[in-house]
Design a protein around this motif. Structure first.
Motif, PDB file in Angstrom:
ATOM      1  N   SER A  12       0.835  -1.198   0.000  1.00 23.86           N
ATOM      2  CA  SER A  12       0.000   0.000   0.000  1.00 23.86           C
ATOM      3  C   SER A  12       0.873   1.252   0.000  1.00 23.86           C
ATOM      4  CB  SER A  12      -0.911   0.016   1.232  1.00 23.86           C
ATOM      5  OG  SER A  12      -0.145   0.102   2.419  1.00 23.86           O
ATOM      6  N   ILE A  13       0.260   2.363  -0.359  1.00 18.56           N
ATOM      7  CA  ILE A  13       0.921   3.671  -0.304  1.00 18.56           C
ATOM      8  C   ILE A  13       0.016   4.602   0.490  1.00 18.56           C
ATOM      9  CG2 ILE A  13       1.802   5.635  -1.608  1.00 18.56           C
ATOM     10  CD1 ILE A  13       2.123   3.714  -4.016  1.00 18.56           C
ATOM     11  N   GLU A  14       0.505   5.055   1.629  1.00 18.14           N
ATOM     12  CA  GLU A  14      -0.259   5.953   2.497  1.00 18.14           C
ATOM     13  C   GLU A  14       0.591   7.199   2.767  1.00 18.14           C
ATOM     14  OE1 GLU A  14      -3.326   5.135   3.490  1.00 18.14           O
ATOM     15  OE2 GLU A  14      -3.238   3.103   2.678  1.00 18.14           O
ATOM     16  N   TYR A  15      -0.064   8.247   3.237  1.00 20.96           N
ATOM     17  CA  TYR A  15       0.651   9.479   3.557  1.00 20.96           C
ATOM     18  C   TYR A  15       0.249   9.956   4.944  1.00 20.96           C
ATOM     19  CZ  TYR A  15       2.249  14.300   3.530  1.00 20.96           C
ATOM     20  OH  TYR A  15       2.848  15.488   3.858  1.00 20.96           O
ATOM     21  N   SER A  16       1.235  10.331   5.749  1.00 21.47           N
ATOM     22  CA  SER A  16       0.997  10.892   7.068  1.00 21.47           C
ATOM     23  C   SER A  16       1.317  12.379   7.023  1.00 21.47           C
ATOM     24  CB  SER A  16       1.878  10.219   8.116  1.00 21.47           C
ATOM     25  OG  SER A  16       1.831  10.930   9.332  1.00 21.47           O
ATOM     26  N   PRO A  17       0.277  13.251   7.016  1.00 24.70           N
ATOM     27  CA  PRO A  17       0.556  14.686   7.028  1.00 24.70           C
ATOM     28  C   PRO A  17       1.221  15.120   8.331  1.00 24.70           C
ATOM     29  CG  PRO A  17      -1.829  14.261   6.858  1.00 24.70           C
ATOM     30  CD  PRO A  17      -1.140  12.950   6.922  1.00 24.70           C
ATOM     31  N   GLU A  18       0.920  14.399   9.399  1.00 28.85           N
ATOM     32  CA  GLU A  18       1.492  14.730  10.703  1.00 28.85           C
ATOM     33  C   GLU A  18       3.011  14.628  10.684  1.00 28.85           C
ATOM     34  OE1 GLU A  18       1.211  13.187  15.342  1.00 28.85           O
ATOM     35  OE2 GLU A  18      -0.053  12.263  13.819  1.00 28.85           O
ATOM     36  N   TYR A  19       3.522  13.608   9.986  1.00 27.32           N
ATOM     37  CA  TYR A  19       4.972  13.390   9.941  1.00 27.32           C
ATOM     38  C   TYR A  19       5.571  13.713   8.570  1.00 27.32           C
ATOM     39  CZ  TYR A  19       4.096  11.002  14.325  1.00 27.32           C
ATOM     40  OH  TYR A  19       3.720  10.708  15.614  1.00 27.32           O
ATOM     41  N   SER A  20       4.759  14.171   7.630  1.00 29.67           N
ATOM     42  CA  SER A  20       5.204  14.421   6.254  1.00 29.67           C
ATOM     43  C   SER A  20       5.971  13.212   5.726  1.00 29.67           C
ATOM     44  CB  SER A  20       6.082  15.672   6.181  1.00 29.67           C
ATOM     45  OG  SER A  20       5.353  16.806   6.579  1.00 29.67           O
ATOM     46  N   LEU A  21       5.334  12.043   5.823  1.00 29.79           N
ATOM     47  CA  LEU A  21       6.005  10.785   5.529  1.00 29.79           C
ATOM     48  C   LEU A  21       5.078   9.861   4.751  1.00 29.79           C
ATOM     49  CD1 LEU A  21       8.642   9.174   6.329  1.00 29.79           C
ATOM     50  CD2 LEU A  21       7.247   8.177   8.143  1.00 29.79           C
ATOM     51  N   LEU A  22       5.624   9.213   3.747  1.00 33.79           N
ATOM     52  CA  LEU A  22       4.920   8.151   3.040  1.00 33.79           C
ATOM     53  C   LEU A  22       5.199   6.839   3.763  1.00 33.79           C
ATOM     54  CD1 LEU A  22       5.970   9.229  -0.540  1.00 33.79           C
ATOM     55  CD2 LEU A  22       3.639   9.303   0.356  1.00 33.79           C
ATOM     56  N   TYR A  23       4.217   5.960   3.816  1.00 34.05           N
ATOM     57  CA  TYR A  23       4.410   4.674   4.480  1.00 34.05           C
ATOM     58  C   TYR A  23       3.460   3.655   3.864  1.00 34.05           C
ATOM     59  CZ  TYR A  23       0.095   5.646   7.020  1.00 34.05           C
ATOM     60  OH  TYR A  23      -1.201   5.908   7.334  1.00 34.05           O
ATOM     61  N   GLY A  24       3.653   2.400   4.204  1.00 40.98           N
ATOM     62  CA  GLY A  24       2.760   1.360   3.703  1.00 40.98           C
ATOM     63  C   GLY A  24       3.050   0.028   4.341  1.00 40.98           C
ATOM     64  N   LYS A  25       2.242  -0.964   3.945  1.00 38.09           N
ATOM     65  CA  LYS A  25       2.452  -2.324   4.413  1.00 38.09           C
ATOM     66  C   LYS A  25       2.142  -3.280   3.277  1.00 38.09           C
ATOM     67  CE  LYS A  25      -2.153  -3.072   6.339  1.00 38.09           C
ATOM     68  NZ  LYS A  25      -2.922  -3.524   7.479  1.00 38.09           N
ATOM     69  N   VAL A  26       2.715  -4.479   3.368  1.00 39.42           N
ATOM     70  CA  VAL A  26       2.480  -5.501   2.357  1.00 39.42           C
ATOM     71  C   VAL A  26       1.063  -6.026   2.539  1.00 39.42           C
ATOM     72  CG1 VAL A  26       3.200  -7.758   1.504  1.00 39.42           C
ATOM     73  CG2 VAL A  26       4.917  -6.085   2.179  1.00 39.42           C
ATOM     74  N   LEU A  27       0.340  -6.136   1.451  1.00 37.37           N
ATOM     75  CA  LEU A  27      -1.054  -6.565   1.462  1.00 37.37           C
ATOM     76  C   LEU A  27      -1.168  -8.047   1.108  1.00 37.37           C
ATOM     77  CD1 LEU A  27      -2.427  -3.512  -0.534  1.00 37.37           C
ATOM     78  CD2 LEU A  27      -2.422  -3.817   1.953  1.00 37.37           C
ATOM     79  N   GLY A  28      -2.185  -8.690   1.646  1.00 38.56           N
ATOM     80  CA  GLY A  28      -2.471 -10.072   1.260  1.00 38.56           C
ATOM     81  C   GLY A  28      -1.749 -11.129   2.059  1.00 38.56           C
ATOM     82  N   ILE A  29      -1.043 -10.727   3.123  1.00 35.98           N
ATOM     83  CA  ILE A  29      -0.398 -11.693   4.007  1.00 35.98           C
ATOM     84  C   ILE A  29      -0.801 -11.379   5.441  1.00 35.98           C
ATOM     85  CG2 ILE A  29       1.557 -12.075   2.442  1.00 35.98           C
ATOM     86  CD1 ILE A  29       3.274 -10.386   4.339  1.00 35.98           C
ATOM     87  N   LYS A  30      -0.691 -12.388   6.314  1.00 40.24           N
ATOM     88  CA  LYS A  30      -1.069 -12.187   7.711  1.00 40.24           C
ATOM     89  C   LYS A  30       0.016 -11.445   8.483  1.00 40.24           C
ATOM     90  CE  LYS A  30      -4.004 -16.235   7.814  1.00 40.24           C
ATOM     91  NZ  LYS A  30      -4.163 -17.606   8.273  1.00 40.24           N
ATOM     92  N   GLY A  31       1.260 -11.680   8.132  1.00 42.10           N
ATOM     93  CA  GLY A  31       2.366 -11.022   8.811  1.00 42.10           C
ATOM     94  C   GLY A  31       2.418  -9.539   8.486  1.00 42.10           C
ATOM     95  N   LEU A  32       3.080  -8.779   9.355  1.00 49.78           N
ATOM     96  CA  LEU A  32       3.213  -7.340   9.124  1.00 49.78           C
ATOM     97  C   LEU A  32       4.589  -7.040   8.553  1.00 49.78           C
ATOM     98  CD1 LEU A  32       2.245  -4.422   9.326  1.00 49.78           C
ATOM     99  CD2 LEU A  32       3.106  -4.392  11.673  1.00 49.78           C
ATOM    100  N   VAL A  33       4.601  -6.555   7.338  1.00 43.96           N
ATOM    101  CA  VAL A  33       5.821  -6.080   6.691  1.00 43.96           C
ATOM    102  C   VAL A  33       5.521  -4.644   6.290  1.00 43.96           C
ATOM    103  CG1 VAL A  33       7.441  -6.386   4.784  1.00 43.96           C
ATOM    104  CG2 VAL A  33       6.379  -8.396   5.858  1.00 43.96           C
ATOM    105  N   SER A  34       6.207  -3.694   6.926  1.00 43.16           N
ATOM    106  CA  SER A  34       5.935  -2.284   6.674  1.00 43.16           C
ATOM    107  C   SER A  34       7.193  -1.582   6.167  1.00 43.16           C
ATOM    108  CB  SER A  34       5.398  -1.603   7.932  1.00 43.16           C
ATOM    109  OG  SER A  34       6.344  -1.676   8.973  1.00 43.16           O
ATOM    110  N   TYR A  35       7.000  -0.372   5.656  1.00 45.39           N
ATOM    111  CA  TYR A  35       8.091   0.397   5.060  1.00 45.39           C
ATOM    112  C   TYR A  35       7.685   1.861   5.068  1.00 45.39           C
ATOM    113  CZ  TYR A  35       4.731  -0.749   1.500  1.00 45.39           C
ATOM    114  OH  TYR A  35       3.547  -0.935   0.843  1.00 45.39           O
ATOM    115  N   GLU A  36       8.661   2.733   4.836  1.00 42.06           N
ATOM    116  CA  GLU A  36       8.377   4.168   4.829  1.00 42.06           C
ATOM    117  C   GLU A  36       9.429   4.904   4.009  1.00 42.06           C
ATOM    118  OE1 GLU A  36      10.478   5.795   8.831  1.00 42.06           O
ATOM    119  OE2 GLU A  36       8.622   4.672   9.129  1.00 42.06           O
TER     120      GLU A  36
END
Length: 113
Positions: A12-36
């Motif tokens: 996914s591609i998300e945006y946090s205006p609070e931190y002025s940061l792009l972030y996301g997580k891998v979709l379609g799996i149970k585990g959490l794999v995130s990035y920014e």
């Protein structure tokens, strides 16, 4: 671009205006794999690094990595809808699975890629 793709994984591609940061997580799996990342390029690079690290961790731990969107899922619908779909599938001389897949395909094909 709505999603990131790498080695068969979708992120996914998300945006946090609070931190002025792009972030996301891998979709379609149970585990959490995130990035920014602070930019699109940095987000994409961190996404690829996160996937590579996930795969390396699985290999090191002797585990099989989760396969995203493996093509099988459970759907809960009202019994009356199930009955109507099953009867229509029988009339069309096809399986309920093919009937449902075609209905999903029709809906998905109406959406822009």
């Amino acid at each position: 671009m709505k999603y990131l793709e790498y080695k068969g994984y979708t992120g996914s591609i998300e945006y946090s205006p609070e931190y002025s940061l792009l972030y996301g997580k891998v979709l379609g799996i149970k585990g959490l794999v995130s990035y920014e990342g602070e930019t699109g390029k940095l987000l994409e690079a961190d996404f690829r690094e996160a996937i590579d690290a996930y795969l390396a961790d699985c290999k090191e731990g002797g585990k099989s990595p989760e396969k995203p969107f493996k093509g099988s899922f459970n759907v809960r619908i009202p019994a009356t809808l199930h009955q109507r779909a099953a009867l229509l599938a029988m009339e069309a001389k096809t399986s309920l699975n093919n009937f449902v897949a075609e209905a999903i395909r029709d809906r998905v094909d109406k959406e822009p890629a």
